[in-house]
Enzyme design. Structure first.
Site, mmCIF file in Angstrom:
data_model
loop_
_atom_site.group_PDB
_atom_site.id
_atom_site.type_symbol
_atom_site.label_atom_id
_atom_site.label_comp_id
_atom_site.label_asym_id
_atom_site.label_seq_id
_atom_site.Cartn_x
_atom_site.Cartn_y
_atom_site.Cartn_z
ATOM 1 N N PRO A 45 -7.292 -23.145 0.730
ATOM 2 C CA PRO A 45 -7.071 -21.696 0.730
ATOM 3 C C PRO A 45 -7.835 -20.986 1.844
ATOM 4 C CG PRO A 45 -8.448 -22.354 -1.132
ATOM 5 C CD PRO A 45 -7.989 -23.610 -0.478
ATOM 6 N N ASP A 46 -7.221 -19.954 2.352
ATOM 7 C CA ASP A 46 -7.837 -19.125 3.397
ATOM 8 C C ASP A 46 -8.897 -18.235 2.753
ATOM 9 O OD1 ASP A 46 -8.501 -17.287 5.303
ATOM 10 O OD2 ASP A 46 -6.438 -16.841 5.885
ATOM 11 N N HIS A 133 -18.320 -23.229 12.813
ATOM 12 C CA HIS A 133 -18.982 -22.977 11.529
ATOM 13 C C HIS A 133 -19.496 -24.249 10.863
ATOM 14 C CE1 HIS A 133 -16.502 -19.011 11.353
ATOM 15 N NE2 HIS A 133 -17.551 -18.902 12.126
#
Ligand code: ZN
Length: 253
Positions: A45-46, A133
């Site tokens: 999921p975003d 990230h």
């Protein structure tokens, strides 16, 4: 009438894909800059989409849980969330990851710069991947720096602790309140600055440093492939509002 409209849309998309093919054919130094949208097609999921993680119910706001201070203060709750939401198992690279790896193999694509932490580009075979990230696949003891893989975290009962010294193990993921790795930023900027084609995919370009990194591009072809809304940088030659995997799947190396 609606059928005609759909046919027109399909025509436009196939025309855009032909245009992308032409751009890729004539480019020799492609860099791909990607975000969460690249992995949503693998079932991850975003974070920031409307139905993504951030809008699901949890004891604390997700932005707070995935912060450095929360990790230090409440590692048990951090890992409860982290394991459930950020450490999916059985996730496989999709058509986008695979095509990008192929483009690298034939020497066209020089680097993938990604905001994702899932390691799926490497799974697909990409070698030069700059992970802005960090990665869920790397975890280190906060004391003696011993490396642990994702399964170690997955299998830990509550808080993963170092088997050598007993200190808490931390994912090599950039949490809120933490700075990005300067070396990765520098490498990303170098790759983007040297590229003759920059393909931006699956990112809204609204989260820093995404937008600012793109400013280093001065090459010939700037392409955006994104189904959702996004910030449109200057000088974009081609915008394809479709799923990135579907688009790249149609490209021949
Ligand atoms: Zn240790």
């Amino acid at each position: 009438m609606s059928i005609n409209v759909n046919e027109n849309c399909e025509d436009i998309v196939s025309e855009q894909i032909q245009q992308l093919q032409k751009i890729i054919d004539e480019s020799k130094n492609i860099v791909f800059f990607g975000g969460a949208g690249v992995s949503t097609e693998s079932g991850i999921p975003d974070f920031r989409s409307v139905d993504g993680l951030y809008h699901q119910k949890w004891k604390y706001p997700p932005e707070m849980i995935i912060s450095h201070s929360f990790f230090v203060k409440n590692p048990k709750e951090f890992y409860r969330f982290y394991k459930e939401k950020l450490l999916p198992s059985g996730i496989l690279p999709n058509k986008a990851h695979k095509k990008l790896a192929q483009l690298e193999k034939v020497g066209k694509l020089k680097a993938v710069v990604t905001q994702n932490i899932d390691g799926l580009h490497q799974d697909a075979g990409s070698e030069v991947v700059y992970e802005l990230h960090g990665s869920i696949l790397r975890n280190y003891c906060t004391n003696c720096k011993t490396f642990y893989d994702a399964d170690f975290i997955r299998n830990a009962k509550e808080i993963p602790v170092c088997t050598k010294c007993g200190a808490i193990v931390k994912p090599d993921v950039v949490l809120y309140e933490e700075g990005l790795d300067d070396h990765i930023i520098t490498k990303s900027i170098e790759a983007i600055a040297k590229a003759d084609c920059l393909i931006i995919g699956g990112t809204s370009l609204t989260v820093q440093p995404a937008a600012s990194l793109v400013q280093y591009f001065s090459g010939r072809h700037l392409v955006i492939i994104n189904k959702g809304d996004f910030y449109l940088p200057r000088g974009v030659e081609l915008v394809i509002r479709e799923k990135i995997g579907e688009v790249l799947d149609k490209i021949k190396c």
